[in-house]
Design a protein around this motif. Structure first.
Motif, PDB file in Angstrom:
ATOM      1  N   THR A  40       0.838  -1.197   0.000  1.00 22.51           N
ATOM      2  CA  THR A  40       0.000   0.000   0.000  1.00 22.51           C
ATOM      3  C   THR A  40       0.876   1.251   0.000  1.00 22.51           C
ATOM      4  O   THR A  40       2.103   1.180   0.100  1.00 22.51           O
ATOM      5  CB  THR A  40      -0.942   0.019   1.210  1.00 22.51           C
ATOM      6  OG1 THR A  40      -0.181   0.164   2.420  1.00 22.51           O
ATOM      7  CG2 THR A  40      -1.762  -1.260   1.267  1.00 22.51           C
ATOM      8  N   SER A  41       0.231   2.399  -0.083  1.00 19.55           N
ATOM      9  CA  SER A  41       0.966   3.660  -0.196  1.00 19.55           C
ATOM     10  C   SER A  41       1.276   4.298   1.149  1.00 19.55           C
ATOM     11  O   SER A  41       2.046   5.255   1.216  1.00 19.55           O
ATOM     12  CB  SER A  41       0.157   4.652  -1.044  1.00 19.55           C
ATOM     13  OG  SER A  41      -1.140   4.831  -0.484  1.00 19.55           O
ATOM     14  N   TRP A  42       0.670   3.773   2.236  1.00 18.02           N
ATOM     15  CA  TRP A  42       0.880   4.405   3.550  1.00 18.02           C
ATOM     16  C   TRP A  42       0.545   3.392   4.626  1.00 18.02           C
ATOM     17  O   TRP A  42       0.220   2.241   4.343  1.00 18.02           O
ATOM     18  CB  TRP A  42       0.013   5.662   3.669  1.00 18.02           C
ATOM     19  CG  TRP A  42       0.473   6.628   4.722  1.00 18.02           C
ATOM     20  CD1 TRP A  42      -0.164   6.912   5.896  1.00 18.02           C
ATOM     21  CD2 TRP A  42       1.660   7.421   4.713  1.00 18.02           C
ATOM     22  NE1 TRP A  42       0.556   7.851   6.614  1.00 18.02           N
ATOM     23  CE2 TRP A  42       1.687   8.177   5.915  1.00 18.02           C
ATOM     24  CE3 TRP A  42       2.714   7.569   3.808  1.00 18.02           C
ATOM     25  CZ2 TRP A  42       2.716   9.061   6.249  1.00 18.02           C
ATOM     26  CZ3 TRP A  42       3.742   8.447   4.117  1.00 18.02           C
ATOM     27  CH2 TRP A  42       3.744   9.179   5.313  1.00 18.02           C
ATOM     28  N   TYR A  43       0.662   3.824   5.877  1.00 10.00           N
ATOM     29  CA  TYR A  43       0.272   2.959   6.979  1.00 10.00           C
ATOM     30  C   TYR A  43      -1.196   2.552   6.838  1.00 10.00           C
ATOM     31  O   TYR A  43      -1.997   3.275   6.252  1.00 10.00           O
ATOM     32  CB  TYR A  43       0.478   3.679   8.317  1.00 10.00           C
ATOM     33  CG  TYR A  43       1.888   4.181   8.540  1.00 10.00           C
ATOM     34  CD1 TYR A  43       2.971   3.304   8.521  1.00 10.00           C
ATOM     35  CD2 TYR A  43       2.133   5.531   8.776  1.00 10.00           C
ATOM     36  CE1 TYR A  43       4.267   3.762   8.725  1.00 10.00           C
ATOM     37  CE2 TYR A  43       3.431   5.995   8.986  1.00 10.00           C
ATOM     38  CZ  TYR A  43       4.486   5.106   8.952  1.00 10.00           C
ATOM     39  OH  TYR A  43       5.766   5.566   9.153  1.00 10.00           O
ATOM     40  N   THR A  68      -0.738 -11.197   0.660  1.00 16.45           N
ATOM     41  CA  THR A  68      -0.112 -10.546   1.807  1.00 16.45           C
ATOM     42  C   THR A  68      -0.141  -9.047   1.563  1.00 16.45           C
ATOM     43  O   THR A  68       0.308  -8.580   0.517  1.00 16.45           O
ATOM     44  CB  THR A  68       1.344 -11.008   1.989  1.00 16.45           C
ATOM     45  OG1 THR A  68       1.365 -12.409   2.237  1.00 16.45           O
ATOM     46  CG2 THR A  68       1.999 -10.274   3.156  1.00 16.45           C
ATOM     47  N   ILE A  69      -0.692  -8.288   2.509  1.00 17.16           N
ATOM     48  CA  ILE A  69      -0.719  -6.831   2.409  1.00 17.16           C
ATOM     49  C   ILE A  69       0.400  -6.263   3.264  1.00 17.16           C
ATOM     50  O   ILE A  69       0.485  -6.544   4.461  1.00 17.16           O
ATOM     51  CB  ILE A  69      -2.078  -6.259   2.868  1.00 17.16           C
ATOM     52  CG1 ILE A  69      -3.214  -6.825   2.018  1.00 17.16           C
ATOM     53  CG2 ILE A  69      -2.057  -4.732   2.774  1.00 17.16           C
ATOM     54  CD1 ILE A  69      -4.595  -6.360   2.469  1.00 17.16           C
ATOM     55  N   ARG A  70       1.248  -5.482   2.645  1.00 18.42           N
ATOM     56  CA  ARG A  70       2.340  -4.815   3.360  1.00 18.42           C
ATOM     57  C   ARG A  70       2.109  -3.314   3.342  1.00 18.42           C
ATOM     58  O   ARG A  70       1.717  -2.752   2.317  1.00 18.42           O
ATOM     59  CB  ARG A  70       3.695  -5.155   2.724  1.00 18.42           C
ATOM     60  CG  ARG A  70       4.063  -6.631   2.841  1.00 18.42           C
ATOM     61  CD  ARG A  70       5.392  -6.939   2.190  1.00 18.42           C
ATOM     62  NE  ARG A  70       5.714  -8.352   2.289  1.00 18.42           N
ATOM     63  CZ  ARG A  70       6.697  -8.948   1.628  1.00 18.42           C
ATOM     64  NH1 ARG A  70       7.463  -8.239   0.794  1.00 18.42           N
ATOM     65  NH2 ARG A  70       6.928 -10.237   1.772  1.00 18.42           N
ATOM     66  N   MET A  71       2.372  -2.689   4.463  1.00 15.47           N
ATOM     67  CA  MET A  71       2.141  -1.256   4.574  1.00 15.47           C
ATOM     68  C   MET A  71       3.268  -0.453   3.929  1.00 15.47           C
ATOM     69  O   MET A  71       4.436  -0.812   4.029  1.00 15.47           O
ATOM     70  CB  MET A  71       2.032  -0.835   6.043  1.00 15.47           C
ATOM     71  CG  MET A  71       0.855  -1.411   6.793  1.00 15.47           C
ATOM     72  SD  MET A  71       0.637  -0.606   8.405  1.00 15.47           S
ATOM     73  CE  MET A  71       2.214  -0.971   9.196  1.00 15.47           C
ATOM     74  N   ASP A 258      -2.554  -4.413  11.775  1.00 14.48           N
ATOM     75  CA  ASP A 258      -1.326  -3.957  11.138  1.00 14.48           C
ATOM     76  C   ASP A 258      -0.857  -2.616  11.676  1.00 14.48           C
ATOM     77  O   ASP A 258       0.343  -2.332  11.687  1.00 14.48           O
ATOM     78  CB  ASP A 258      -1.531  -3.853   9.620  1.00 14.48           C
ATOM     79  CG  ASP A 258      -1.395  -5.195   8.920  1.00 14.48           C
ATOM     80  OD1 ASP A 258      -1.226  -6.222   9.619  1.00 14.48           O
ATOM     81  OD2 ASP A 258      -1.464  -5.232   7.678  1.00 14.48           O
ATOM     82  N   ASN A 259      -1.797  -1.781  12.080  1.00 15.72           N
ATOM     83  CA  ASN A 259      -1.466  -0.433  12.557  1.00 15.72           C
ATOM     84  C   ASN A 259      -2.185  -0.187  13.883  1.00 15.72           C
ATOM     85  O   ASN A 259      -3.256   0.414  13.915  1.00 15.72           O
ATOM     86  CB  ASN A 259      -1.892   0.612  11.514  1.00 15.72           C
ATOM     87  CG  ASN A 259      -1.513   2.021  11.920  1.00 15.72           C
ATOM     88  OD1 ASN A 259      -0.801   2.235  12.910  1.00 15.72           O
ATOM     89  ND2 ASN A 259      -1.977   3.011  11.169  1.00 15.72           N
TER      90      ASN A 259
END
Length: 341
Positions: A40-43, A68-71, A258-259
Motif C-alpha cells: 500500500t501507499s501508507w500505513y 499478503t498486504i504490506r504497509m 497492522d497499525n
C-alpha cells in the motif's frame, strides 16, 4: 500367473517408494493459492480498507489467491519494490506511474479504486472556494510542488511566492488565519476539528484536478505471464471496496492489527469521508463499477503534466495503464453508496 501386484510385492514397494516423494512434493503446489504481495501507499488506514476487507472476507482466497498486504510509509519506495519484484501490486499515484513509464520502467496501472485524488486544500472559514485564495499563504509539501501545486497555481492564477513549505505540522495553519494548507479530509481535516477548529475543505478533484487516486499498479511481466491472476486480484479487490463501504468492521479489524495506532474514531471518520466525497463510488464508478478507468482521464492527466513541465510531450503515456481488467467488471456500488452528495 496373476500379473497384479500384491500389497507386499517387492516391485510395487519399490515403485511406491520412488513415486511417493514426488507425489508429496507436487501435492502442495497443485492445491496452493497463487501468492501475491500488495504494497500500500501508507500505513494501514481507511484509505486501504477495501483491500483489507477483501482479505478479511476471504475474497482473495475464493479467487485462488494467497495475498499478503504490506504497509507503505514515508521511507518505503513502492515503485522501486515493485520493479525489483519484491511486490506484485502497489497502490500508487497516476503522476508517478506516468513519470516512471517515461523513464522506461515496466509499470502499468490496472484499476483505480478512487475516482478522484484525496488531496485538497484546508482553509479558514473566510475562504469560500479555491477561487478566493488571493493574499493567502498556501502550505505545500515537497511532493505537492511536483503534483497539485502547478495545477492549482495555473487554474487560479496564484503567485509562486504564496507557496510556503508544509512540514506536516498543523500549528502554522492554526496560528495564522491567512494561511491555507494541503490536506486530506481523512487526516488533517480530522486533526484540525479535534483541535477545536471548523475549517473549510475543498477537494481538488471537485474542481477538475484530473488524476485518479490510489491507483493499483503492477509490472508488465505480471500482465504478460499471469493475466488471469491480475484479473482475479482486481475483481476481488473491487468487491472488497464495495463491501468495506457497506460494513467495514472486518476490514477495520485487520487494519488495526497492522497499525495498532489507528483508532476506531479515525477509522469511522475515514469511512465517512470516503462516502461523503464519493471517492470510490462517484464519477464513472456509479454506472461502470468500482475501479473503472478510461482513456480520457489518463489523457487529461498526461496533458496537465506536460503543460506543467512534469512530463515530456513524447512520453509513451498510453503504456502507463490498461483498462482490460476493469472493462466489463461492473462491481456496482449499492444504491446509497452511489447517491449524490
Amino acid at each position: 500367473m496373476n500379473t497384479r501386484f500384491a500389497l507386499g510385492h517387492p516391485l510395487r514397494s519399490r515403485l511406491l517408494a520412488a513415486l511417493l516423494p514426488a507425489a508429496v512434493a507436487l501435492a502442495p503446489h497443485a492445491s496452493a493459492n497463487d501468492r501475491v504481495v500488495l504494497l500500500t501507499s501508507w500505513y494501514a488506514q481507511a484509505e486501504q480498507g477495501g483491500f483489507y476487507q477483501a482479505l478479511a472476507d476471504g475474497l482473495y482466497a475464493n479467487e485462488g489467491l494467497d495475498v499478503t498486504i504490506r504497509m507503505g510509509g514515508p521511507q518505503v519506495n513502492g515503485m522501486q519494490l515493485l520493479v525489483s519484484k519484491q511486490a506484485d501490486f502497489i497502490v500508487n499515484y497516476d503522476l508517478q506511474i506516468l513519470k516512471s513509464v517515461e523513464q522506461g520502467l515496466p509499470v502499468v496501472a490496472v484499476a483505480a479504486p478512487f475516482q478522484g485524488d484525496l488531496q485538497g486544500l484546508m482553509t479558514h472559514a473566510d475562504v469560500t472556494g479555491l477561487d478566493a485564495l488571493a493574499g493567502k499563504q498556501v502550505l505545500v509539501s515537497t511532493s505537492g510542488q511536483q503534483t497539485w501545486w502547478p495545477w492549482l497555481k495555473a487554474k487560479y492564477q496564484l503567485a509562486d511566492n504564496q507557496a510556503r513549505p508544509y512540514t506536516f505540522n498543523l500549528q502554522p495553519f492554526l496560528a495564522n488565519p491567512d494561511t491555507t494548507q494541503q490536506a486530506y479530509a481523512s487526516s488533517e481535516l480530522f486533526q484540525a476539528r479535534k483541535a477545536g477548529q471548523q475549517p473549510n475543505f475543498f477537494l481538488f478533484a471537485d474542481a477538475g484536478y484530473p488524476p485518479y487516486g490510489s491507483t493499483v499498479a503492477t509490472r508488465q511481466d505480471v500482465i504478460e505471464q499471469h493475466p488471469e491472476r491480475v484479473e482475479r486480484f482486481v475483481r476481488a479487490s473491487m468487491e472488497g471496496w464495495k463491501r468495506y463501504l457497506d460494513n467495514p468492521a472486518a476490514g477495520n479489524a485487520l487494519i488495526k492489527r497492522d497499525n495498532p495506532n489507528m483508532s476506531d474514531e479515525l477509522l469511522a471518520w475515514g469511512v465517512s469521508t470516503l462516502k461523503q466525497y464519493r471517492l470510490v463510488t462517484g464519477g464513472d464508478a456509479a454506472s461502470q463499477g468500482i475501479g473503472t478507468m478510461n482513456d480520457a482521464r489518463w489523457h487529461a492527466t498526461r496533458d496537465f503534466m506536460v503543460q506543467a513541465g512534469l512530463l515530456g510531450a513524447e512520453a509513451p503515456w498510453q503504456k502507463a495503464y490498461t483498462t482490460r481488467f476493469v472493462q466489463g467488471l461492473h462491481v456496482l456500488p449499492v444504491a446509497d453508496q452511489a447517491a449524490s452528495r
